[in-house]
Scaffold this motif. Structure first.
Motif, PDB file in Angstrom:
ATOM      1  N   SER A  60       8.280  -2.300  -0.775  1.00 56.02           N
ATOM      2  CA  SER A  60       7.685  -2.495  -2.144  1.00 56.02           C
ATOM      3  C   SER A  60       6.052  -1.811  -1.985  1.00 56.02           C
ATOM      4  N   ASP A  61       5.590  -1.329  -3.108  1.00 50.31           N
ATOM      5  CA  ASP A  61       4.588  -0.796  -3.225  1.00 50.31           C
ATOM      6  C   ASP A  61       3.201  -1.755  -3.121  1.00 50.31           C
ATOM      7  N   SER A  62       3.621  -3.120  -3.517  1.00 56.03           N
ATOM      8  CA  SER A  62       2.692  -4.083  -3.301  1.00 56.03           C
ATOM      9  C   SER A  62       2.495  -4.693  -1.845  1.00 56.03           C
ATOM     10  N   VAL A  63       3.557  -4.545  -0.949  1.00 54.37           N
ATOM     11  CA  VAL A  63       3.035  -4.934   0.413  1.00 54.37           C
ATOM     12  C   VAL A  63       3.099  -3.773   1.454  1.00 54.37           C
ATOM     13  N   LYS A  64       3.215  -2.671   1.035  1.00 60.18           N
ATOM     14  CA  LYS A  64       3.399  -1.386   1.987  1.00 60.18           C
ATOM     15  C   LYS A  64       2.035  -1.334   2.517  1.00 60.18           C
ATOM     16  N   GLY A  65       1.913  -1.086   3.988  1.00 62.02           N
ATOM     17  CA  GLY A  65       0.706  -0.927   4.792  1.00 62.02           C
ATOM     18  C   GLY A  65       0.228  -2.717   5.049  1.00 62.02           C
ATOM     19  N   ARG A  66       0.679  -3.363   4.549  1.00 68.16           N
ATOM     20  CA  ARG A  66       0.447  -4.922   5.087  1.00 68.16           C
ATOM     21  C   ARG A  66       1.344  -5.740   5.861  1.00 68.16           C
TER      22      ARG A  66
END
Length: 117
Positions: A60-66
């Protein structure tokens, strides 16, 4: 298919946690394993998923990259590594498996993740 989720806990903002979801039973028919979360008073939302064979991860965009999701097919286990956690990541996290490819067919029990500010 039975799913056992674990790894939740309390962590400070900016910290990390690694969840795991172990699948047992008819795992050979698994197509996709996903993670969802539900915060108090909110609807359940998609977090991440990974194809059981071959490549393919989704976020999801909210967790992408983390968050980073990985799998160990020998152990029938999927691991979402959650870094740079934020208070808004606080939720009960659920793992689920898609066999039919049209929906998530099996769900595990949730594991609580609490991120303090």
């Amino acid at each position: 298919v039975q799913l056992q989720a674990s790894g939740g806990g309390l962590v400070q903002a900016g910290g990390s946690l690694r969840l795991s979801c172990a699948a047992s039973g008819r795992t050979f028919s698994t197509y996709l394993m996903g993670w969802f979360r539900q915060a108090p008073g909110k609807e359940r939302e998609f977090v991440s998923s990974i194809r059981w064979s071959g490549s393919g991860t989704f976020y999801s965009d909210s967790v992408k990259g983390r968050f980073t999701i990985s799998r160990d097919n020998a152990k029938n286990t999927v691991y979402p590594q959650m870094n740079s956690l934020k208070p808004e990541d606080t939720a009960v996290y659920f793992c689920a498996v898609s066999v039919t490819r049209s929906k998530y067919d099996y769900w595990g029990q949730g594991t609580q993740v609490t991120v303090s500010s």
